[in-house]
Structures are given as structure tokens and as C-alpha cells.
Design a protein around this motif. Sequence first.
Motif, short mmCIF file in Angstrom:
data_model
loop_
_atom_site.label_atom_id
_atom_site.label_comp_id
_atom_site.label_asym_id
_atom_site.label_seq_id
_atom_site.Cartn_x
_atom_site.Cartn_y
_atom_site.Cartn_z
N GLN A 71 0.84 -1.21 0.00
CA GLN A 71 0.00 0.00 0.00
C GLN A 71 0.87 1.25 0.00
O GLN A 71 0.60 2.20 -0.74
CB GLN A 71 -0.94 0.03 1.21
CG GLN A 71 -1.86 1.24 1.18
CD GLN A 71 -2.70 1.43 2.43
OE1 GLN A 71 -2.52 0.72 3.43
NE2 GLN A 71 -3.63 2.37 2.40
N GLY A 72 1.91 1.27 0.84
CA GLY A 72 2.82 2.41 0.84
C GLY A 72 3.46 2.62 -0.51
O GLY A 72 3.61 3.76 -0.98
N PHE A 73 3.83 1.52 -1.17
CA PHE A 73 4.50 1.60 -2.46
C PHE A 73 3.58 2.17 -3.54
O PHE A 73 3.93 3.13 -4.24
CB PHE A 73 4.99 0.20 -2.87
CG PHE A 73 5.82 0.17 -4.11
CD1 PHE A 73 7.21 0.26 -4.05
CD2 PHE A 73 5.23 0.04 -5.37
CE1 PHE A 73 7.98 0.22 -5.20
CE2 PHE A 73 5.99 0.00 -6.52
CZ PHE A 73 7.37 0.09 -6.43
N VAL A 74 2.37 1.60 -3.68
CA VAL A 74 1.49 2.06 -4.76
C VAL A 74 0.97 3.48 -4.48
O VAL A 74 0.69 4.24 -5.41
CB VAL A 74 0.32 1.08 -4.99
CG1 VAL A 74 0.84 -0.29 -5.38
CG2 VAL A 74 -0.60 0.99 -3.79
N THR A 75 0.84 3.84 -3.20
CA THR A 75 0.45 5.22 -2.88
C THR A 75 1.54 6.19 -3.29
O THR A 75 1.27 7.25 -3.86
CB THR A 75 0.14 5.36 -1.38
OG1 THR A 75 -0.89 4.42 -1.02
CG2 THR A 75 -0.34 6.77 -1.06
N MET A 284 -7.22 8.76 -1.72
CA MET A 284 -6.59 7.74 -2.54
C MET A 284 -7.46 6.48 -2.52
O MET A 284 -7.46 5.73 -1.54
CB MET A 284 -5.19 7.43 -1.99
CG MET A 284 -4.46 6.29 -2.67
SD MET A 284 -3.94 6.71 -4.34
CE MET A 284 -3.33 5.09 -4.88
N PRO A 285 -8.23 6.22 -3.59
CA PRO A 285 -9.01 4.98 -3.64
C PRO A 285 -8.09 3.77 -3.73
O PRO A 285 -7.09 3.79 -4.46
CB PRO A 285 -9.83 5.14 -4.93
CG PRO A 285 -9.77 6.60 -5.28
CD PRO A 285 -8.45 7.07 -4.76
N ILE A 286 -8.42 2.71 -3.00
CA ILE A 286 -7.55 1.53 -2.99
C ILE A 286 -8.31 0.31 -2.47
O ILE A 286 -9.21 0.43 -1.65
CB ILE A 286 -6.28 1.78 -2.14
CG1 ILE A 286 -5.22 0.71 -2.39
CG2 ILE A 286 -6.62 1.89 -0.65
CD1 ILE A 286 -3.84 1.08 -1.85
N GLY A 287 -7.94 -0.86 -3.01
CA GLY A 287 -8.43 -2.12 -2.48
C GLY A 287 -7.28 -2.88 -1.84
O GLY A 287 -6.18 -2.93 -2.40
N ALA A 299 -8.21 6.08 1.28
CA ALA A 299 -7.18 6.34 2.29
C ALA A 299 -6.68 7.76 2.14
O ALA A 299 -6.82 8.39 1.07
CB ALA A 299 -6.02 5.36 2.11
N LEU A 300 -6.09 8.28 3.20
CA LEU A 300 -5.33 9.52 3.09
C LEU A 300 -3.92 9.18 2.65
O LEU A 300 -3.28 8.31 3.27
CB LEU A 300 -5.28 10.25 4.44
CG LEU A 300 -6.57 10.91 4.92
CD1 LEU A 300 -6.36 11.49 6.32
CD2 LEU A 300 -7.01 12.01 3.96
N PRO A 301 -3.39 9.81 1.60
CA PRO A 301 -2.01 9.57 1.23
C PRO A 301 -1.09 9.83 2.43
O PRO A 301 -1.28 10.81 3.16
CB PRO A 301 -1.75 10.58 0.11
CG PRO A 301 -3.11 10.81 -0.48
CD PRO A 301 -4.06 10.75 0.68
N ALA A 302 -0.15 8.93 2.66
CA ALA A 302 0.80 8.97 3.78
C ALA A 302 0.26 8.30 5.03
O ALA A 302 0.95 8.27 6.05
CB ALA A 302 1.27 10.39 4.11
N VAL A 303 -0.95 7.74 4.99
CA VAL A 303 -1.55 7.09 6.15
C VAL A 303 -2.00 5.69 5.75
O VAL A 303 -2.79 5.53 4.81
CB VAL A 303 -2.74 7.89 6.70
CG1 VAL A 303 -3.37 7.18 7.88
CG2 VAL A 303 -2.29 9.30 7.09
N PRO A 304 -1.54 4.62 6.44
CA PRO A 304 -1.92 3.26 6.05
C PRO A 304 -3.35 2.91 6.43
O PRO A 304 -3.97 3.54 7.28
CB PRO A 304 -0.93 2.40 6.84
CG PRO A 304 -0.57 3.22 8.04
CD PRO A 304 -0.60 4.65 7.56
N GLY A 305 -3.87 1.85 5.77
CA GLY A 305 -5.24 1.45 5.99
C GLY A 305 -6.20 2.33 5.21
O GLY A 305 -5.81 3.05 4.29
#
Length: 798
Positions: A71-75, A284-287, A299-305
Motif C-alpha cells: 500500500q505504501g509503495f502504490v500510494t 486515494m481509492p484503494i483495495g 485512504a489519506l495519502p501517507a496514512v496506512p489502511g
Amino acid sequence: MPLRWTLRAIVALIAVAVAALAVLESGVARGPKVDGDLALPALTAPVEVLRDAHGIPYVFAANLPDLIRAQGFVTAQARLFQMEAYRALASGRLAEAIGERGLANDREMRTLGLRRNAERHALRLAPHARDFLLWYAQGINAYIEHHKGDHPAELGIAGFTARPWSLADTLLVLHFVNHSQAANYKAELLAQLLIDKFGSRRAAQLFAVNVNPDRERKVLDLPLAHAQSLGLEESAVLARLHGEAPLAVGSNNWAIAPARAASGGAIVVNDPHLDARALPGIWMPIGLFSPQVRAIGAALPAVPGILVGRNAHVAFGVTNAYGDGQDLFVERPALADPDRYLDGDAARAFEKITETIRVKDASAPGAFRDQTLTLRRTVRGPVIEVPGATRAHLLSLRTAAAEIDGREIGLDKLLLATSAAEVDRAVQDMEVVYFNFVFADKAGTIGHRASGRVPVRAGGHGVHPKPATKDGDWLGFIPADRMPGVLAPARGWVASANHDNRQDGYPYDYSSFFSPAYRYQRIAQVFETGRALTVQDQRALMLDTLNLQALRLRPILVAALQGVRAHADLAALLEQWDGRDRADAAAPLLYHHLYERLAYETYVDEMGEELARTYLSNWYGWQERFDLLVQTPDAPWFDDTRTPQVETLPDLIRRAAQHVRGQLAARHGMDPQAWRWGAEHRVTFVSPLRRSGLGRDALGAGTHAMDGSGETVLRARTAFLAGFDVQFFASLRLVADLADDEKVMAVVSGGVVERQFHPHQKDQLMPWLAGELLPWWFERRAIEANAESRQRLVPADK
């Protein structure tokens, strides 16, 4: 076409062409790389990333640590420029990138010590919370360190340099969110000016009243305890407050139980209202998928989950709760020693901190210069330098965020929650952020809980500065399980719209600063119809334009205007209006201009121009108070003290109408029926590379008329008496029906990828403008069927 306009057009085209060539040459339009294999050395096993037609990444990992690393990488792939900007802003390093323009921000951030708070917080984390943040940072750093050729050109254009991330950096972003949610110490400065000017009794008539339609005692007034005049220099304090954005971030969210849903499953809806005019937006939309997690959301960019969305068991959404975690205290300097202050009867030395701010300066050696900032702190917090404060009065700022003692962050538990009760406990662990969470689970239980760390005040409230004594200081903090909230309400629905949701008898001062309750009342009206609601009904409610404030105040305006022949047409226009703030209607333009001008005319005579505008720019601080005031037409505030006669409310309404008619006729013609709300009520989407001036629209996404207003569920908040350009709006719309395990329906006001001219920078904007929702896939089969790119993230040795 005049020559000067021709030249300007040529310059604009050249500027756009140069920017386009710069990003295309750097590969920005082609990046980030979204197919094939990429190295992520921290992984323990390969991770698969599928992306759909809108570039939303769906991340599949073999375990939770690898999932969060990925998640950190793709963000970082999609939002590295945005993340670096957040970090520079929050840490007080903006001037290093943009020069003198960033210096005021850097001074404030260094004074408040957000970075110091985050570093202190990092040392207190439990191992599992620390690991959760570290995994995310490892993914970011893998992209920064091993894929430099794929970095966005925006970084260099804006003057930023990508540096490794630590867990303190992620906490820093959360502490900045805290500051943006609870920066009410400036509202306390304004309150102090009112006390100094009018005395405590009359100033109390200007402070907020808080309304909760669900209480027996619906309106709560504020006691004015410990108020004293400080003799602040009004012009100096107003100069400090000038240009400050009002604290107006908002949102709607609600959850309905299965009995109220047509699908038979609980539904959670959320549309966070933020200033998301800079593309691609904030969210940041993410699955996220692993053996432990199956989640889709934002998610908020820079914040996990994720903060808004669902997993296999629960759904959740957030609004700003406006928890008051900041207080100004009036300190007593030791007059015989400028390096000491009095704490009770003891004289203490100020703690002194020296900060060095690096400022970009082309004229300095090496193109940078250093500026030193010496800060003073008391046991309560940093000394806030207030222009015009006397030597006998120093103000220190105490913040709950500087006193975090907990070991949890809650984000990890939220991602893994399996029931509404577990969501409730995860929210209680979120000490930094002030959110109203609503949530639901597959079993049909719904609930609400406010997060954050809020002091219990000896003085009762945090409206204005208090003496730094035991009578005004803090006694502790509200227990997490006593924060405003409810689990499994009998009525089968729960909602929050930034309003005061404290129930009857609530014993704590959670805040004294809330949104007017009109949006919440409209949501409640729809739910109380009793019919089973579909996903499309949820979408329609998010787009609802009925203005209950206007319906409340319109009869008063009409009555004042009907008896005056010159204003009969305006009265008729308002009387025939259905109260909906539609862009294609004339009455909303008239109403909102009248409302703002009437409020201005009410207070400008006694406050003066600058104080009145500053007071009225802080919407939440006065609207409910003013809307109650107009029920008393002969209230002394309506008398214009500059004239010999005594004015009442109808006099000011007619005066405001005369002024507004002149303005609108000059801009839109003499016929009020031809006026249109959307001619002024508009939103402009911009590129971070060009927020204003020539080339803005070519790099951004243009200007669009908007329905809604600050008081409709379709929220579109504007600045006071500064035109009706929309600043705050639904940055995300999401409907999670827990009966639908294939998808959630959602849309962001931009896109996924921040890079200029990238196809996914703003490809969700047109559906957003049209009020449409898109499928964000949740089922593996649906994700596979809709995948348009495949990528493997692999450990270094694979």
C-alpha cells in the motif's frame, strides 16, 4: 481583440506548452509504471496489483505486513508529490521548496511543534502499532530509493526533494490533520477581541450556540467563565488573523439498519467535505486484500489502511467532529526577570527552543539562507506571540495532541474489525484525529463514535483564553468510552453532519464549535419517512439541495420586502421559491446575497469593518446565533448606532435588499427572474502546478456551476462576502451496502494519479460533477474482470 489580450493569450499558451513539454519529456504522462515486475525489497513474498479503468489499485498480498508495504509503495507511485507537500507543510519546511512565501507557515508549524509532537508520539507506540506504520514507510521508501526514474516531475518543478519516510512522518501527517480539525486557538483570539471590545456580558451574545435537534434542550448557550479583558491591540490581532481560512471542513455520514434498507443489509454513506480543488483531490481509492484483510475504500495519502469504506465484515465513514483539544492560557511573566514566568507562586524559567528554517533564496550563497527562530515554552505549551499583547499578558497554547499517552493508533484495528463493537473500540484508540465515525456490520448493528483526545476543563469550556491557574486549567481527559457515541440505536439510523451530537445530560465539554444543524435535520427528515431506502436513494440524499435555513428565514425576508413597492419583485421571487439551492434558479442567488449582507449590516456599525468581516468569516461561530437573533426583530444589535433613529430587523433587510439589487443588476441584468445561482456559485479545479493566473484552466479542469450551498446536504461552502466561489465540497461520495459483496459505489472529485496530463488525474471528475457513482470492486472475480493492468511487486531476491 486588443493587443494586450492577444499577448496575454500567447503568454498563456507558451506557459502551458512549456509545462506540457516538461512533464512529457520526463515521462510523467506515461508514469507511473503499472505493469510488469517492480522491486519492493522489504517484501517477504510477491504482491499482485491490478488496476481498473480508473487506475484504482487492488493489492493482493500473502500476509498483512506485505499488504501494508505494498500500500505504501502504490500510494507513493500515485501521490509522492502530494505526500512530500504534506510533510513539508506539517514539518515547517515549506520555505525550503518555495521560498519566502512559505515562511509564515513554517514559523507557525515550528512554533506549534507538530514535528516534535509526532516524534514524541512515535516513542510511545505499542509494537504492533509501530510495525503497522513502519511497514507502510518501508513501501514508500522502496519506491523513493529504488525507482527514482519513475518519480513525478512535479517534485522538481515545485522544488521538493523526495527523502526517506519514518513512522514519525506518518504520525506527523496525522498531527497535521489534528491541527486542521482543531485549530480553534485563533477563534479564541477573536473571542478575546470581542470581550475586550464589548465586555463579557455583551460579547456572550456573539458567541456560538450549539443545536442538537435530538435533545430535549435543543439549544445550548455558552457560559462565559473566567472572561477578562486583555487589552489586545485590535488592528494587530486582526492583521494576524487576516487571510486565515475559516474552520469549515465538514462532511455528512450516516448508517441505516437493515430494516430501513431495500437490500436487507445495513448501509453506510459518507461524503467528506474538504477543499479538494487541487487535482487529483485528497483521497486515494484503494483495495487491500490478504488472508487477514478484504477491504475497499479511500485512504489519506501517507496514512496506512483506509478511513472510509468497508471490509468483509464492517463499513465505516467519517466526518469532522470538531473536538476542542486546544486552549490558550494567560500566563503571568515574572516582571523582574524576562526569562521567567509564574506558575502558581513559583517562578519558572521558560524552556527555549531554537529552530533553523531553511529558505530558498536565489540571491543567497548556495541559493538558500537560514532564518533562526527562538521559541519559548511554559509547562502548558508554546508561547504564542500575539501582536499588541502587553508585557503583563503572555499567551501559551496547550494542545491535547502534545500530550498523547496512548500506545495505539486505531487504524490497524479499524482495518481488521469484524463487528460494529470492534469498530467502536478501534475508534476509541484514535487519540489524534477528531472524527465522527459512523459504522455498521454484516449482522446489522450500526453505531457512531467520536474519536480524539479532549480535555476536561476546570473552566468549563474552551471558548476564550483562561488564566493559567488551577481554576482555568485542565483536569484530565474525557474517557475514550465516554466520547459522544451510540451503539445500536433503536430508531435504526444514525448520522452526523458536524453538528452538536451530544445528548441530554452529556457531562463533558467536547467542543463549543459545531456546524449549524440544518444538514442533519434534512437527513433526519428523509429517514423519518419510514420507507426502505435503496443505494440510489442514498445517492439522491447526498445530492439533496433543500435549504432548511432558507425555509426558516424566508418568511421574515418576504414580510420585510412585500410592503415596499421597489422590492415587491424580490419578495415574490423568494416567496415562490421551493427552497432548493439549484444552480439554474434565481432565488438562491438573491437569498444568499441577502443573508450575507444582512449579517454584515447587523454588526458592522458596532464592530467596524475589519472586525465584522473577520467575525463573520468564521461561519460556525455565528450562524446559529444569528438565525435565532432574527426571531427578535427589535433586538438592539439591529439598531444602527451610526444613525439618530432606531432601526429594527425589517429596516436592515430593506437596506440589504437595496444594496444587493444594485450588485446583482450590474452583474446579471435588471430582471431578477433571469438571475442564476450557478452564475456565481461555481467551483474551479486546478493543477498544483498552476493554481491561479494564466494557464490555470488549461492545466486544471475548468470552472463549473454548482448546486447546493453551505446549508444543504449537497454541501458547497463559500467564503463570507467574497463571492460565491466554492471552497469546500464533497471530495468523495461513497455508499457501502453490506448486502452487496461485489462492490461499493463511490466517486472522488478528481482521480487516482497526481501527475499532470495523466489519464487518471481527473477521470472521475465528470461523473462526480454529474452526481454519478462508480463501482469500486470488492469481489476478486469482479476485480479480475475489470482489470486493465497487472503488476507484480517482488522481493529483491525473487
